[in-house]
Design an enzyme around this catalytic site. Structure first.
Site, PDB file in Angstrom:
ATOM      1  N   PHE A  74     -14.223  40.092   1.421  1.00  0.00           N
ATOM      2  CA  PHE A  74     -13.767  41.045   2.534  1.00  0.00           C
ATOM      3  C   PHE A  74     -13.845  41.004   3.716  1.00  0.00           C
ATOM      4  CE2 PHE A  74     -10.352  43.843   4.078  1.00  0.00           C
ATOM      5  CZ  PHE A  74      -9.135  42.927   4.037  1.00  0.00           C
TER       6      PHE A  74
ATOM      7  N   ASP B  17     -21.642  42.462   6.868  1.00  0.00           N
ATOM      8  CA  ASP B  17     -20.675  43.327   7.013  1.00  0.00           C
ATOM      9  C   ASP B  17     -20.319  44.448   6.334  1.00  0.00           C
ATOM     10  OD1 ASP B  17     -18.218  44.637   6.785  1.00  0.00           O
ATOM     11  OD2 ASP B  17     -17.044  42.493   6.079  1.00  0.00           O
TER      12      ASP B  17
ATOM     13  N   LYS C 103     -14.282  51.701   9.642  1.00  0.00           N
ATOM     14  CA  LYS C 103     -13.928  52.628   8.388  1.00  0.00           C
ATOM     15  C   LYS C 103     -14.690  54.072   8.783  1.00  0.00           C
ATOM     16  CE  LYS C 103     -12.161  50.120   4.917  1.00  0.00           C
ATOM     17  NZ  LYS C 103     -12.445  48.647   5.058  1.00  0.00           N
TER      18      LYS C 103
HETATM   19  C1  LIG Z   1     -12.223  47.372   5.099  1.00  0.00           C
HETATM   20  C2  LIG Z   1     -12.552  46.094   4.885  1.00  0.00           C
HETATM   21  C3  LIG Z   1     -13.013  44.996   6.669  1.00  0.00           C
HETATM   22  C4  LIG Z   1     -11.096  45.325   8.062  1.00  0.00           C
HETATM   23  O1  LIG Z   1     -11.073  46.107   7.725  1.00  0.00           O
HETATM   24  P1  LIG Z   1      -9.697  46.758   8.941  1.00  0.00           P
HETATM   25  O2  LIG Z   1     -10.210  47.866   9.657  1.00  0.00           O
HETATM   26  O3  LIG Z   1      -8.471  46.855   7.992  1.00  0.00           O
HETATM   27  O4  LIG Z   1      -9.743  45.677   9.630  1.00  0.00           O
HETATM   28  C5  LIG Z   1     -13.512  44.452   6.843  1.00  0.00           C
HETATM   29  N1  LIG Z   1     -14.753  44.644   6.121  1.00  0.00           N
HETATM   30  C6  LIG Z   1     -14.978  44.994   5.034  1.00  0.00           C
HETATM   31  C7  LIG Z   1     -15.880  44.934   3.985  1.00  0.00           C
HETATM   32  C8  LIG Z   1     -14.596  45.954   4.343  1.00  0.00           C
HETATM   33  O5  LIG Z   1     -13.876  46.623   3.724  1.00  0.00           O
END
Ligand SMILES: *Cc1c(COP(=O)(O)O)cnc(C)c1O
Length: 399
Positions: free
Chosen positions: A138, A223, A252
Protein backbone atom coordinates in the site's frame (compact mmCIF):
# COMPACT_ATOMS: atom_id res chain seq x y z
CA UNK A 1 -31.11 1.01 12.17
CA UNK A 2 -27.73 -0.36 11.16
CA UNK A 3 -24.62 1.54 12.18
CA UNK A 4 -23.71 2.09 8.53
CA UNK A 5 -27.10 3.59 7.71
CA UNK A 6 -27.05 5.78 10.79
CA UNK A 7 -23.61 7.17 9.97
CA UNK A 8 -24.65 7.88 6.39
CA UNK A 9 -27.76 9.70 7.56
CA UNK A 10 -25.69 11.76 9.95
CA UNK A 11 -23.26 12.74 7.22
CA UNK A 12 -25.23 12.99 4.00
CA UNK A 13 -23.07 15.91 2.90
CA UNK A 14 -19.97 13.71 2.94
CA UNK A 15 -18.96 11.56 0.00
CA UNK A 16 -19.49 7.90 0.62
CA UNK A 17 -15.91 6.70 0.17
CA UNK A 18 -15.44 5.56 3.78
CA UNK A 19 -17.20 2.74 5.63
CA UNK A 20 -17.30 4.63 8.93
CA UNK A 21 -18.53 3.16 12.17
CA UNK A 22 -20.95 5.41 14.05
CA UNK A 23 -18.47 6.09 16.84
CA UNK A 24 -17.20 9.61 17.38
CA UNK A 25 -14.83 10.99 19.95
CA UNK A 26 -14.68 14.26 21.77
CA UNK A 27 -11.36 14.25 23.52
CA UNK A 28 -8.10 12.38 23.75
CA UNK A 29 -5.47 12.03 26.40
CA UNK A 30 -2.37 9.90 25.95
CA UNK A 31 -3.40 6.36 25.07
CA UNK A 32 -7.11 7.06 25.62
CA UNK A 33 -10.00 8.46 23.62
CA UNK A 34 -13.26 9.61 25.20
CA UNK A 35 -16.67 9.76 23.54
CA UNK A 36 -19.45 12.28 24.25
CA UNK A 37 -20.78 10.24 27.15
CA UNK A 38 -17.34 10.17 28.76
CA UNK A 39 -16.76 6.52 27.93
CA UNK A 40 -13.07 5.72 27.71
CA UNK A 41 -11.38 3.69 24.97
CA UNK A 42 -7.80 2.47 24.84
CA UNK A 43 -6.66 3.59 21.40
CA UNK A 44 -4.58 0.87 19.73
CA UNK A 45 -5.39 2.11 16.23
CA UNK A 46 -3.75 5.52 16.71
CA UNK A 47 -5.58 7.02 13.74
CA UNK A 48 -3.93 4.28 11.68
CA UNK A 49 -0.40 4.51 13.06
CA UNK A 50 -0.44 8.31 13.18
CA UNK A 51 -0.67 9.39 16.81
CA UNK A 52 2.54 7.70 17.89
CA UNK A 53 2.86 9.97 20.90
CA UNK A 54 -0.77 9.51 21.86
CA UNK A 55 -3.41 12.22 22.02
CA UNK A 56 -2.84 15.79 23.21
CA UNK A 57 0.82 15.22 24.04
CA UNK A 58 1.68 18.31 26.14
CA UNK A 59 5.01 19.01 24.44
CA UNK A 60 3.52 18.77 20.96
CA UNK A 61 0.44 20.81 21.91
CA UNK A 62 2.64 23.53 23.35
CA UNK A 63 4.86 23.68 20.26
CA UNK A 64 1.81 23.89 17.98
CA UNK A 65 0.13 26.59 20.08
CA UNK A 66 3.24 28.74 20.28
CA UNK A 67 3.89 28.51 16.56
CA UNK A 68 0.20 29.06 15.75
CA UNK A 69 0.32 32.42 17.48
CA UNK A 70 3.43 33.47 15.51
CA UNK A 71 3.30 32.32 11.89
CA UNK A 72 1.69 29.42 10.02
CA UNK A 73 2.62 29.55 6.40
CA UNK A 74 4.80 31.56 4.03
CA UNK A 75 5.42 29.07 1.13
CA UNK A 76 8.69 27.69 -0.15
CA UNK A 77 9.52 30.99 -1.82
CA UNK A 78 11.32 31.80 1.43
CA UNK A 79 13.70 30.29 3.95
CA UNK A 80 11.81 28.33 6.62
CA UNK A 81 13.96 27.82 9.71
CA UNK A 82 11.76 25.13 11.24
CA UNK A 83 11.88 23.18 7.96
CA UNK A 84 15.68 23.43 7.78
CA UNK A 85 15.97 22.24 11.36
CA UNK A 86 13.64 19.29 10.74
CA UNK A 87 15.60 18.30 7.62
CA UNK A 88 18.91 18.51 9.50
CA UNK A 89 17.61 16.31 12.29
CA UNK A 90 16.08 13.69 9.98
CA UNK A 91 19.29 13.60 7.97
CA UNK A 92 21.46 13.35 11.09
CA UNK A 93 19.42 10.38 12.27
CA UNK A 94 19.14 8.45 9.00
CA UNK A 95 20.98 7.29 5.88
CA UNK A 96 19.88 10.42 4.03
CA UNK A 97 21.64 13.62 2.98
CA UNK A 98 18.59 15.71 2.05
CA UNK A 99 14.87 16.01 2.70
CA UNK A 100 11.82 17.21 0.78
CA UNK A 101 8.59 17.93 2.65
CA UNK A 102 4.99 17.35 1.60
CA UNK A 103 1.70 16.70 3.33
CA UNK A 104 0.89 13.00 3.20
CA UNK A 105 2.20 9.53 2.69
CA UNK A 106 0.94 9.33 -0.86
CA UNK A 107 2.73 12.55 -1.72
CA UNK A 108 5.95 11.30 -0.13
CA UNK A 109 5.69 8.20 -2.31
CA UNK A 110 4.89 10.31 -5.38
CA UNK A 111 8.06 12.25 -4.69
CA UNK A 112 10.00 8.97 -4.50
CA UNK A 113 8.54 7.67 -7.75
CA UNK A 114 9.28 10.97 -9.49
CA UNK A 115 12.80 10.94 -8.03
CA UNK A 116 13.41 7.46 -9.43
CA UNK A 117 12.58 8.71 -12.92
CA UNK A 118 14.41 12.02 -12.78
CA UNK A 119 17.45 10.41 -11.15
CA UNK A 120 17.84 7.88 -13.94
CA UNK A 121 17.33 10.66 -16.47
CA UNK A 122 19.93 12.76 -14.65
CA UNK A 123 22.54 9.96 -14.76
CA UNK A 124 22.00 9.35 -18.47
CA UNK A 125 19.58 6.43 -18.39
CA UNK A 126 16.22 8.04 -19.29
CA UNK A 127 14.98 4.69 -20.63
CA UNK A 128 14.84 3.49 -17.02
CA UNK A 129 11.51 4.50 -15.59
CA UNK A 130 9.87 1.34 -14.30
CA UNK A 131 9.51 0.55 -10.61
CA UNK A 132 9.27 -2.93 -9.13
CA UNK A 133 6.66 -3.16 -6.36
CA UNK A 134 5.18 -5.99 -4.30
CA UNK A 135 1.87 -7.75 -3.84
CA UNK A 136 -0.21 -6.57 -0.88
CA UNK A 137 1.67 -3.27 -0.88
CA UNK A 138 0.00 0.00 0.00
CA UNK A 139 1.53 3.28 -1.09
CA UNK A 140 -1.43 5.69 -1.09
CA UNK A 141 -4.39 6.78 -3.21
CA UNK A 142 -3.04 9.09 -5.90
CA UNK A 143 -3.03 7.85 -9.49
CA UNK A 144 0.63 6.79 -9.36
CA UNK A 145 0.51 5.30 -5.86
CA UNK A 146 -2.56 3.13 -6.58
CA UNK A 147 -0.66 1.86 -9.61
CA UNK A 148 2.35 1.18 -7.37
CA UNK A 149 0.15 -0.61 -4.83
CA UNK A 150 -1.37 -2.63 -7.64
CA UNK A 151 -4.44 -3.73 -5.68
CA UNK A 152 -7.38 -4.45 -7.98
CA UNK A 153 -9.86 -3.07 -5.43
CA UNK A 154 -8.05 0.30 -5.46
CA UNK A 155 -7.66 0.40 -9.26
CA UNK A 156 -11.11 -0.72 -10.37
CA UNK A 157 -12.95 2.09 -12.13
CA UNK A 158 -9.89 4.34 -12.14
CA UNK A 159 -8.34 2.97 -15.33
CA UNK A 160 -6.22 3.55 -17.32
CA UNK A 161 -3.64 2.61 -14.70
CA UNK A 162 -0.50 4.76 -14.59
CA UNK A 163 2.24 2.97 -16.52
CA UNK A 164 5.54 1.83 -15.17
CA UNK A 165 5.03 -0.58 -12.26
CA UNK A 166 5.91 -4.26 -12.20
CA UNK A 167 4.47 -6.15 -9.28
CA UNK A 168 5.87 -9.39 -7.89
CA UNK A 169 5.20 -11.42 -4.71
CA UNK A 170 6.43 -9.87 -1.46
CA UNK A 171 9.47 -11.35 0.24
CA UNK A 172 10.41 -13.40 -2.83
CA UNK A 173 13.83 -12.26 -3.94
CA UNK A 174 13.99 -14.41 -7.06
CA UNK A 175 10.74 -12.89 -8.32
CA UNK A 176 12.17 -9.38 -7.87
CA UNK A 177 15.34 -10.43 -9.64
CA UNK A 178 13.41 -11.84 -12.60
CA UNK A 179 11.39 -8.62 -12.90
CA UNK A 180 14.47 -6.46 -13.48
CA UNK A 181 14.77 -5.34 -17.09
CA UNK A 182 16.57 -2.65 -19.10
CA UNK A 183 13.82 -0.16 -18.19
CA UNK A 184 13.85 -0.77 -14.44
CA UNK A 185 14.69 2.33 -12.39
CA UNK A 186 13.98 1.34 -8.81
CA UNK A 187 12.54 -1.11 -6.31
CA UNK A 188 9.87 0.23 -3.94
CA UNK A 189 9.07 -1.73 -0.78
CA UNK A 190 7.62 -1.44 2.71
CA UNK A 191 10.09 -3.12 5.11
CA UNK A 192 7.03 -4.07 7.15
CA UNK A 193 3.82 -4.12 5.15
CA UNK A 194 1.12 -2.32 7.10
CA UNK A 195 -2.22 -2.34 5.27
CA UNK A 196 -1.03 -5.61 3.74
CA UNK A 197 -1.33 -7.35 7.10
CA UNK A 198 1.71 -6.46 9.26
CA UNK A 199 4.16 -8.56 7.30
CA UNK A 200 7.83 -7.91 8.04
CA UNK A 201 10.22 -8.54 5.16
CA UNK A 202 12.84 -11.20 5.85
CA UNK A 203 16.47 -10.27 6.38
CA UNK A 204 17.54 -12.20 3.27
CA UNK A 205 14.97 -10.34 1.17
CA UNK A 206 16.09 -6.89 2.30
CA UNK A 207 19.79 -7.70 1.96
CA UNK A 208 19.08 -9.25 -1.42
CA UNK A 209 17.14 -6.23 -2.69
CA UNK A 210 20.02 -3.94 -1.73
CA UNK A 211 22.46 -6.17 -3.60
CA UNK A 212 20.21 -6.29 -6.67
CA UNK A 213 19.92 -2.51 -6.69
CA UNK A 214 23.69 -2.09 -6.42
CA UNK A 215 24.33 -4.62 -9.14
CA UNK A 216 21.83 -3.13 -11.61
CA UNK A 217 22.08 0.59 -10.84
CA UNK A 218 18.59 0.76 -9.33
CA UNK A 219 17.36 2.85 -6.43
CA UNK A 220 16.18 1.07 -3.31
CA UNK A 221 13.16 3.08 -2.17
CA UNK A 222 11.53 2.33 1.17
CA UNK A 223 7.99 3.25 2.08
CA UNK A 224 8.25 3.76 5.84
CA UNK A 225 5.09 5.83 6.03
CA UNK A 226 3.61 3.33 8.51
CA UNK A 227 6.59 1.41 9.90
CA UNK A 228 8.86 4.43 10.36
CA UNK A 229 8.99 6.99 13.17
CA UNK A 230 9.68 4.62 16.03
CA UNK A 231 6.83 2.19 15.34
CA UNK A 232 9.08 -0.90 15.21
CA UNK A 233 11.29 0.19 18.10
CA UNK A 234 13.94 1.86 15.94
CA UNK A 235 13.41 5.31 14.47
CA UNK A 236 13.26 3.63 11.04
CA UNK A 237 12.46 -0.01 10.32
CA UNK A 238 15.38 -0.37 7.89
CA UNK A 239 17.77 -0.07 10.85
CA UNK A 240 16.71 -3.56 11.98
CA UNK A 241 17.97 -4.95 8.68
CA UNK A 242 21.24 -3.07 8.51
CA UNK A 243 20.31 -2.20 4.93
CA UNK A 244 20.37 1.41 3.80
CA UNK A 245 17.96 2.66 1.16
CA UNK A 246 18.65 5.40 -1.39
CA UNK A 247 15.31 7.08 -0.81
CA UNK A 248 12.61 6.79 1.87
CA UNK A 249 9.08 8.07 2.37
CA UNK A 250 7.73 9.15 5.76
CA UNK A 251 4.42 10.59 6.95
CA UNK A 252 1.83 9.24 9.41
CA UNK A 253 3.49 9.53 12.87
CA UNK A 254 5.90 12.25 11.74
CA UNK A 255 3.32 14.92 12.65
CA UNK A 256 1.37 12.95 15.28
CA UNK A 257 -1.81 13.91 13.43
CA UNK A 258 -0.72 17.19 11.88
CA UNK A 259 -0.44 16.41 8.15
CA UNK A 260 3.21 16.24 7.15
CA UNK A 261 5.16 13.92 4.87
CA UNK A 262 8.82 13.68 3.95
CA UNK A 263 10.94 12.16 1.25
CA UNK A 264 14.53 11.56 2.36
CA UNK A 265 17.32 10.76 -0.09
CA UNK A 266 21.01 10.34 -0.68
CA UNK A 267 22.56 13.43 -2.27
CA UNK A 268 23.43 11.56 -5.48
CA UNK A 269 19.69 11.03 -5.96
CA UNK A 270 18.29 14.37 -4.79
CA UNK A 271 20.89 16.18 -6.93
CA UNK A 272 18.46 15.68 -9.83
CA UNK A 273 15.82 17.88 -8.14
CA UNK A 274 16.94 21.27 -9.34
CA UNK A 275 14.66 24.33 -8.93
CA UNK A 276 11.33 23.91 -10.66
CA UNK A 277 11.37 20.11 -10.92
CA UNK A 278 9.07 19.36 -8.00
CA UNK A 279 7.25 21.22 -5.26
CA UNK A 280 4.38 21.66 -2.84
CA UNK A 281 2.56 24.78 -1.69
CA UNK A 282 1.94 23.62 1.88
CA UNK A 283 4.87 21.21 2.10
CA UNK A 284 7.08 21.83 5.12
CA UNK A 285 5.25 24.91 6.34
CA UNK A 286 5.97 26.39 9.75
CA UNK A 287 3.13 24.68 11.60
CA UNK A 288 3.83 21.24 10.15
CA UNK A 289 7.57 21.33 10.66
CA UNK A 290 7.29 22.82 14.14
CA UNK A 291 5.02 19.94 15.15
CA UNK A 292 7.31 17.36 13.53
CA UNK A 293 10.29 18.86 15.37
CA UNK A 294 8.36 18.53 18.64
CA UNK A 295 7.64 14.88 17.79
CA UNK A 296 11.37 14.33 17.18
CA UNK A 297 12.22 16.02 20.51
CA UNK A 298 10.33 13.20 22.22
CA UNK A 299 11.34 10.31 19.97
CA UNK A 300 15.05 11.18 19.99
CA UNK A 301 15.18 11.62 23.76
CA UNK A 302 17.30 9.11 25.67
CA UNK A 303 15.53 5.85 26.31
CA UNK A 304 12.41 6.52 24.22
CA UNK A 305 13.01 3.94 21.51
CA UNK A 306 14.47 1.51 24.02
CA UNK A 307 11.18 1.71 25.89
CA UNK A 308 9.24 1.05 22.67
CA UNK A 309 11.34 -2.09 22.17
CA UNK A 310 10.84 -3.21 25.77
CA UNK A 311 7.08 -2.75 25.66
CA UNK A 312 6.91 -4.30 22.19
CA UNK A 313 8.61 -7.42 23.49
CA UNK A 314 6.28 -7.53 26.49
CA UNK A 315 3.12 -7.04 24.41
CA UNK A 316 4.28 -9.62 21.87
CA UNK A 317 4.88 -12.20 24.59
CA UNK A 318 1.45 -11.54 26.09
CA UNK A 319 -0.27 -11.74 22.71
CA UNK A 320 1.53 -14.98 21.88
CA UNK A 321 0.09 -16.28 25.16
CA UNK A 322 -3.43 -15.20 24.20
CA UNK A 323 -3.06 -16.79 20.76
CA UNK A 324 -2.00 -20.04 22.41
CA UNK A 325 -4.94 -19.94 24.79
CA UNK A 326 -7.46 -19.18 22.02
CA UNK A 327 -6.21 -20.95 18.89
CA UNK A 328 -9.73 -20.95 17.47
CA UNK A 329 -9.71 -17.14 17.44
CA UNK A 330 -6.09 -16.13 16.82
CA UNK A 331 -3.95 -18.14 14.47
CA UNK A 332 -0.69 -16.27 14.97
CA UNK A 333 0.92 -12.99 15.98
CA UNK A 334 3.42 -11.19 13.79
CA UNK A 335 5.17 -7.86 13.49
CA UNK A 336 7.95 -5.83 15.06
CA UNK A 337 8.08 -3.53 18.07
CA UNK A 338 4.67 -1.94 18.61
CA UNK A 339 3.56 -2.76 15.08
CA UNK A 340 1.80 -6.06 15.66
CA UNK A 341 -0.85 -8.07 13.84
CA UNK A 342 -3.22 -10.73 15.07
CA UNK A 343 -3.89 -13.13 12.22
CA UNK A 344 -7.40 -14.35 12.95
CA UNK A 345 -9.26 -17.61 12.54
CA UNK A 346 -12.58 -15.82 13.07
CA UNK A 347 -13.36 -12.89 10.74
CA UNK A 348 -10.97 -10.09 11.78
CA UNK A 349 -13.92 -7.70 11.76
CA UNK A 350 -15.63 -9.78 14.49
CA UNK A 351 -12.57 -9.52 16.72
CA UNK A 352 -12.32 -5.77 16.06
CA UNK A 353 -15.99 -5.31 17.02
CA UNK A 354 -15.66 -7.42 20.17
CA UNK A 355 -12.55 -5.48 21.18
CA UNK A 356 -14.28 -2.16 20.60
CA UNK A 357 -17.26 -3.29 22.68
CA UNK A 358 -14.80 -3.91 25.49
CA UNK A 359 -13.16 -0.52 25.04
CA UNK A 360 -10.12 -1.32 22.88
CA UNK A 361 -9.83 0.33 19.45
CA UNK A 362 -7.91 -1.49 16.71
CA UNK A 363 -7.91 -1.57 12.92
CA UNK A 364 -8.06 -4.48 10.49
CA UNK A 365 -5.63 -5.27 7.67
CA UNK A 366 -5.38 -7.57 4.67
CA UNK A 367 -4.99 -11.27 5.35
CA UNK A 368 -7.77 -11.35 7.97
CA UNK A 369 -5.57 -9.55 10.50
CA UNK A 370 -6.28 -7.12 13.31
CA UNK A 371 -3.58 -4.51 13.67
CA UNK A 372 -2.37 -3.74 17.18
CA UNK A 373 -0.81 -0.27 16.98
CA UNK A 374 -0.57 1.21 20.47
CA UNK A 375 0.82 4.68 21.01
CA UNK A 376 4.56 4.48 21.60
CA UNK A 377 4.12 6.28 24.95
CA UNK A 378 2.11 3.39 26.36
CA UNK A 379 2.87 2.12 29.87
CA UNK A 380 3.31 -1.41 31.10
CA UNK A 381 0.02 -1.13 32.93
CA UNK A 382 -1.78 -0.14 29.74
CA UNK A 383 -0.22 -3.12 27.98
CA UNK A 384 -1.69 -5.39 30.67
CA UNK A 385 -5.01 -3.56 30.46
CA UNK A 386 -5.15 -4.17 26.70
CA UNK A 387 -4.23 -7.83 27.03
CA UNK A 388 -7.04 -8.35 29.55
CA UNK A 389 -9.49 -6.82 27.05
CA UNK A 390 -8.16 -8.97 24.19
CA UNK A 391 -8.52 -12.07 26.38
CA UNK A 392 -12.10 -11.12 27.19
CA UNK A 393 -12.96 -10.66 23.52
CA UNK A 394 -11.30 -13.96 22.59
CA UNK A 395 -13.16 -15.80 25.34
CA UNK A 396 -16.41 -14.46 23.92
CA UNK A 397 -15.56 -15.35 20.33
CA UNK A 398 -14.29 -18.81 21.26
CA UNK A 399 -17.75 -19.80 22.51
C1 LIG B 1 -0.90 5.22 5.01
C2 LIG B 1 0.14 4.79 4.07
C3 LIG B 1 0.39 5.50 2.88
C4 LIG B 1 -0.49 6.64 2.43
O1 LIG B 1 -0.45 7.72 3.29
P1 LIG B 1 -1.53 8.90 3.12
O2 LIG B 1 -1.07 9.91 4.13
O3 LIG B 1 -2.87 8.32 3.41
O4 LIG B 1 -1.43 9.40 1.73
C5 LIG B 1 1.44 5.10 2.10
N1 LIG B 1 2.21 4.07 2.43
C6 LIG B 1 2.02 3.36 3.55
C7 LIG B 1 2.94 2.23 3.89
C8 LIG B 1 0.97 3.69 4.41
O5 LIG B 1 0.76 2.96 5.51
Amino acid sequence: MTAALKSNLGAAALMGNYARSDFSFERGEGAYLFDQTGRRFLDFACGIAVTGLGHAHPHVVKALNEQAAKLWHVSNLYQIETQIRLAERLVANSFADQAFFCNSGAEANEAMIKLARIYQDHVGAPERYRVITFENAFHGRTMATIAAGGQPKHLKGFEPVVEGFDQVPFDELDAAKRAIGPETAAILVEPVQGEGGIRPASQAFMTGLRALCDEHGLLLMLDEVQCGMGRTGKLFAYEWYDVEPDVMALAKALGNGFPVGACLAKAKVSAALVPGTHGSTFGGNLLATTVANAVLDIMLADGFLENVRRLGTLLRARLDGVAKAYPGVIESVRGMGLMLGLVCRVPARDLLTALRNHGLLTVTAEGNAVRILPPLIITERQVEESVALIEKACRELAR
